[in-house]
Design a protein around this motif. Sequence first.
Motif, PDB file in Angstrom:
ATOM      1  N   THR A  18       0.850  -1.182   0.000  1.00 34.04           N
ATOM      2  CA  THR A  18       0.000   0.000   0.000  1.00 34.04           C
ATOM      3  C   THR A  18       0.881   1.225   0.000  1.00 34.04           C
ATOM      4  OG1 THR A  18      -0.154  -0.202   2.375  1.00 34.04           O
ATOM      5  CG2 THR A  18      -1.966  -1.117   1.103  1.00 34.04           C
ATOM      6  N   SER A  19       0.270   2.366   0.018  1.00 32.10           N
ATOM      7  CA  SER A  19       1.046   3.585  -0.167  1.00 32.10           C
ATOM      8  C   SER A  19       0.695   4.646   0.841  1.00 32.10           C
ATOM      9  CB  SER A  19       0.785   4.137  -1.573  1.00 32.10           C
ATOM     10  OG  SER A  19       1.306   5.413  -1.717  1.00 32.10           O
ATOM     11  N   ALA A  20       1.664   5.511   1.045  1.00 33.66           N
ATOM     12  CA  ALA A  20       1.410   6.675   1.888  1.00 33.66           C
ATOM     13  C   ALA A  20       0.334   7.558   1.302  1.00 33.66           C
ATOM     14  CB  ALA A  20       2.694   7.484   2.054  1.00 33.66           C
ATOM     15  N   CYS A  21       0.091   7.380   0.025  1.00 31.28           N
ATOM     16  CA  CYS A  21      -0.939   8.188  -0.614  1.00 31.28           C
ATOM     17  C   CYS A  21      -2.329   7.696  -0.279  1.00 31.28           C
ATOM     18  CB  CYS A  21      -0.752   8.167  -2.138  1.00 31.28           C
ATOM     19  SG  CYS A  21       0.789   8.891  -2.688  1.00 31.28           S
ATOM     20  N   GLY A  22      -2.433   6.491   0.251  1.00 32.35           N
ATOM     21  CA  GLY A  22      -3.720   5.863   0.421  1.00 32.35           C
ATOM     22  C   GLY A  22      -4.630   6.587   1.387  1.00 32.35           C
ATOM     23  N   GLY A  23      -5.915   6.383   1.199  1.00 28.25           N
ATOM     24  CA  GLY A  23      -6.919   6.992   2.058  1.00 28.25           C
ATOM     25  C   GLY A  23      -7.306   6.062   3.179  1.00 28.25           C
ATOM     26  N   VAL A 112       2.998  18.633  10.475  1.00 30.77           N
ATOM     27  CA  VAL A 112       3.888  18.417   9.329  1.00 30.77           C
ATOM     28  C   VAL A 112       5.204  19.154   9.585  1.00 30.77           C
ATOM     29  CG1 VAL A 112       4.224  18.838   6.870  1.00 30.77           C
ATOM     30  CG2 VAL A 112       1.981  18.117   7.725  1.00 30.77           C
ATOM     31  N   VAL A 113       6.326  18.430   9.546  1.00 33.22           N
ATOM     32  CA  VAL A 113       7.636  19.025   9.852  1.00 33.22           C
ATOM     33  C   VAL A 113       8.612  18.966   8.686  1.00 33.22           C
ATOM     34  CG1 VAL A 113       7.436  18.600  12.328  1.00 33.22           C
ATOM     35  CG2 VAL A 113       8.465  16.843  10.853  1.00 33.22           C
ATOM     36  N   GLY A 114       8.289  18.228   7.645  1.00 33.13           N
ATOM     37  CA  GLY A 114       9.184  18.120   6.501  1.00 33.13           C
ATOM     38  C   GLY A 114       8.394  17.808   5.252  1.00 33.13           C
ATOM     39  N   ALA A 115       8.942  18.170   4.085  1.00 35.36           N
ATOM     40  CA  ALA A 115       8.219  17.964   2.834  1.00 35.36           C
ATOM     41  C   ALA A 115       9.177  17.636   1.697  1.00 35.36           C
ATOM     42  CB  ALA A 115       7.401  19.208   2.476  1.00 35.36           C
ATOM     43  N   LEU A 116       8.711  16.779   0.807  1.00 31.39           N
ATOM     44  CA  LEU A 116       9.382  16.491  -0.457  1.00 31.39           C
ATOM     45  C   LEU A 116       8.393  16.783  -1.569  1.00 31.39           C
ATOM     46  CD1 LEU A 116      10.892  12.958   0.330  1.00 31.39           C
ATOM     47  CD2 LEU A 116      12.161  15.105   0.271  1.00 31.39           C
ATOM     48  N   ARG A 117       8.898  17.319  -2.667  1.00 32.05           N
ATOM     49  CA  ARG A 117       8.041  17.522  -3.835  1.00 32.05           C
ATOM     50  C   ARG A 117       8.602  16.735  -5.010  1.00 32.05           C
ATOM     51  NH1 ARG A 117       6.788  22.454  -7.941  1.00 32.05           N
ATOM     52  NH2 ARG A 117       4.856  21.572  -8.750  1.00 32.05           N
ATOM     53  N   GLY A 118       7.735  15.940  -5.633  1.00 33.19           N
ATOM     54  CA  GLY A 118       8.164  15.131  -6.761  1.00 33.19           C
ATOM     55  C   GLY A 118       7.255  15.286  -7.958  1.00 33.19           C
ATOM     56  N   GLY A 119       7.647  14.651  -9.052  1.00 35.00           N
ATOM     57  CA  GLY A 119       6.817  14.643 -10.236  1.00 35.00           C
ATOM     58  C   GLY A 119       5.551  13.840 -10.002  1.00 35.00           C
ATOM     59  N   SER A 120       4.533  14.101 -10.806  1.00 37.48           N
ATOM     60  CA  SER A 120       3.220  13.484 -10.588  1.00 37.48           C
ATOM     61  C   SER A 120       2.782  12.583 -11.739  1.00 37.48           C
ATOM     62  CB  SER A 120       2.172  14.585 -10.363  1.00 37.48           C
ATOM     63  OG  SER A 120       2.498  15.351  -9.225  1.00 37.48           O
ATOM     64  N   GLN A 121       3.745  12.119 -12.545  1.00 35.72           N
ATOM     65  CA  GLN A 121       3.382  11.216 -13.630  1.00 35.72           C
ATOM     66  C   GLN A 121       2.896   9.871 -13.104  1.00 35.72           C
ATOM     67  OE1 GLN A 121       6.471  10.795 -16.550  1.00 35.72           O
ATOM     68  NE2 GLN A 121       6.559  12.991 -17.004  1.00 35.72           N
ATOM     69  N   GLY A 122       3.363   9.506 -11.921  1.00 34.48           N
ATOM     70  CA  GLY A 122       2.936   8.237 -11.342  1.00 34.48           C
ATOM     71  C   GLY A 122       1.515   8.261 -10.825  1.00 34.48           C
ATOM     72  N   GLU A 123       0.965   9.465 -10.608  1.00 36.58           N
ATOM     73  CA  GLU A 123      -0.450   9.622 -10.229  1.00 36.58           C
ATOM     74  C   GLU A 123      -1.245   9.614 -11.527  1.00 36.58           C
ATOM     75  OE1 GLU A 123      -1.832  10.279  -7.152  1.00 36.58           O
ATOM     76  OE2 GLU A 123      -0.032  10.520  -5.947  1.00 36.58           O
ATOM     77  N   ALA A 124      -1.936   8.512 -11.795  1.00 38.29           N
ATOM     78  CA  ALA A 124      -2.498   8.366 -13.139  1.00 38.29           C
ATOM     79  C   ALA A 124      -3.877   7.722 -13.130  1.00 38.29           C
ATOM     80  CB  ALA A 124      -1.558   7.530 -14.004  1.00 38.29           C
ATOM     81  N   ILE A 125      -4.645   8.072 -14.141  1.00 42.91           N
ATOM     82  CA  ILE A 125      -5.884   7.356 -14.447  1.00 42.91           C
ATOM     83  C   ILE A 125      -5.538   6.386 -15.570  1.00 42.91           C
ATOM     84  CG2 ILE A 125      -8.270   7.531 -15.210  1.00 42.91           C
ATOM     85  CD1 ILE A 125      -8.233  10.447 -14.215  1.00 42.91           C
ATOM     86  N   LEU A 126      -5.670   5.102 -15.281  1.00 37.27           N
ATOM     87  CA  LEU A 126      -5.266   4.064 -16.219  1.00 37.27           C
ATOM     88  C   LEU A 126      -6.486   3.442 -16.885  1.00 37.27           C
ATOM     89  CD1 LEU A 126      -2.712   2.281 -13.868  1.00 37.27           C
ATOM     90  CD2 LEU A 126      -2.173   3.919 -15.693  1.00 37.27           C
ATOM     91  N   VAL A 194      -4.862   5.735  -9.688  1.00 42.78           N
ATOM     92  CA  VAL A 194      -3.955   5.143  -8.709  1.00 42.78           C
ATOM     93  C   VAL A 194      -2.611   5.839  -8.769  1.00 42.78           C
ATOM     94  CG1 VAL A 194      -2.991   3.320 -10.200  1.00 42.78           C
ATOM     95  CG2 VAL A 194      -3.363   2.848  -7.731  1.00 42.78           C
ATOM     96  N   TRP A 195      -1.636   5.349  -8.033  1.00 41.71           N
ATOM     97  CA  TRP A 195      -0.317   5.957  -7.921  1.00 41.71           C
ATOM     98  C   TRP A 195       0.758   4.903  -8.165  1.00 41.71           C
ATOM     99  CZ3 TRP A 195      -3.972   5.516  -4.005  1.00 41.71           C
ATOM    100  CH2 TRP A 195      -3.760   4.490  -3.088  1.00 41.71           C
ATOM    101  N   ASP A 196       1.987   5.345  -8.262  1.00 41.09           N
ATOM    102  CA  ASP A 196       3.106   4.426  -8.349  1.00 41.09           C
ATOM    103  C   ASP A 196       3.297   3.723  -7.010  1.00 41.09           C
ATOM    104  OD1 ASP A 196       4.455   3.970 -10.753  1.00 41.09           O
ATOM    105  OD2 ASP A 196       5.500   5.891 -10.690  1.00 41.09           O
ATOM    106  N   PRO A 197       3.722   2.444  -7.020  1.00 41.28           N
ATOM    107  CA  PRO A 197       4.225   1.662  -8.162  1.00 41.28           C
ATOM    108  C   PRO A 197       3.171   0.914  -8.963  1.00 41.28           C
ATOM    109  CG  PRO A 197       4.525   0.405  -6.163  1.00 41.28           C
ATOM    110  CD  PRO A 197       3.940   1.738  -5.742  1.00 41.28           C
TER     111      PRO A 197
END
Length: 344
Positions: A18-23, A112-126, A194-197
Motif C-alpha cells: 500500500t502507499s502513503a498516498c492511500g486513504g 507536518v515538519v518536513g516535505a518532499l516535492r516530486g513529479g506526478s506522472q505516477g499519479e495516473a488514471i489508467l 492510482v499511484w506508483d508503483p
Amino acid sequence: MRRHLAPAALLLPLALLTSACGGSSAASSVGSGSGTDGKGSVTLNVGDQKGGSEAVLRAAGELKNLDYKIKWSTFTSGPPLLEAVNAKAVDIGSVGNTPPVFAAGAGSRITVVGALRGGSQGEAILVPKDSKPRKAADLRGKSVAVAQGSSAHYQLIASLKQAGLTLGDIKVKYLQPADALAAYTSGSVDAWAVWDPYTSQILKGGQGRVLADGEGVVNGLNFQVAAPSALNDSKKAAAVKDFVERLRRAQGWVYAHPDAWAKVWAKDTGLSYEVALASVNRSNATRIPVAIDDALVASEQRIADTFTSLKLIPNKVDFAKYVDRRFNDDLPPSTTAPRPSKES
C-alpha cells in the motif's frame, strides 16, 4: 467480457503493497515492530511502511552514527500511521499529501515538519490499451476505481474538473488498491485512478495506458509528520530534526543511485526490479526536499476544501495550524520544480 490481462501470481506482490498516498484503511492503527537502530538515552519512535524510510536510510548509509535510538514500527498505509501519531505511539512518520488532510479533518494531533516535492506522472488514471476513452472527458458514464480519500482520489477529481466533469458524471467505485487491481484486470471497472508503483506495474506489464496523469493538477508533495508531544520535548525535537535531515540526504542518494535503490526497494516490497526501477525513475527519484511555506499550506488547503465540499471531511480544516516551519533550514520554496522524470 472479462479481461485476463495478467496471471494472478504476477499481481500478488502489489496486493501486499500500500502507499502513503492511500486513504481510508481497514488496517489496525498499531504497527508491527521491526527493530531498533542507534544508541543513546533518547528513543525516536518512527512509523514506516514497507520499502519506506528505514529501507532508504539504510541503503543510503544514513543510519550510521546515530546518537539516539530509532525504534521502527511498520504500518500498511498512511492513515493508520497517522492514527498512531495522534495516539503518541509514534513520534514521526512519512505519508503522502492527502492523509494529513483527513487526519486534520478528524481533529488529530499531528504536525507536518518536513516535505518532499516530486513529479506526478505516477499519479495516473489508467485504462486498458484497447479501451475507447482517449481523454478524461471520455470517462463520462464510465466506472472508475479509486481509493477514497487518497491522493489518487484528488487527482481524479482535479482531472475531471479540467475536462468539465465532476464525480457525478462517472460511476465511482471506492476500492483499496488490492481490490481495485482485481477489478481493473478482470474488466469490472473501465478505469483505475492510482499511484506508483501500481502505475508502473500496469504500464510495464502492457496492461494499460495513461488516460491522464497528475502533472499540473496535483502538488506532488510527501510529508514527514510528527506528534506535537515529541516536538514539545527538546531532546526528541533535536532527534526529529536530525532524522528529517537524514531523509533529505537519502533522497539525494536515490537520485544519484536509482538502480541501487530500485534493487533494494524490489527486495523489500516484492516488486520486480523492472517495475521498481520504472517507479523510481518516474516518481521517487524526482523528489526534492522543499520548505514548508505559505504556498505549500495553500496547496494543501485546496485539497482539504475540495474534500470538505464533497462532505468527505466532516469539519473545515485550517491546514496552517498543522505545520511547523522550524526545520525548513535553507530549503527551496515548495513551488520549486521537481527533478525531471527519467521514465517516459
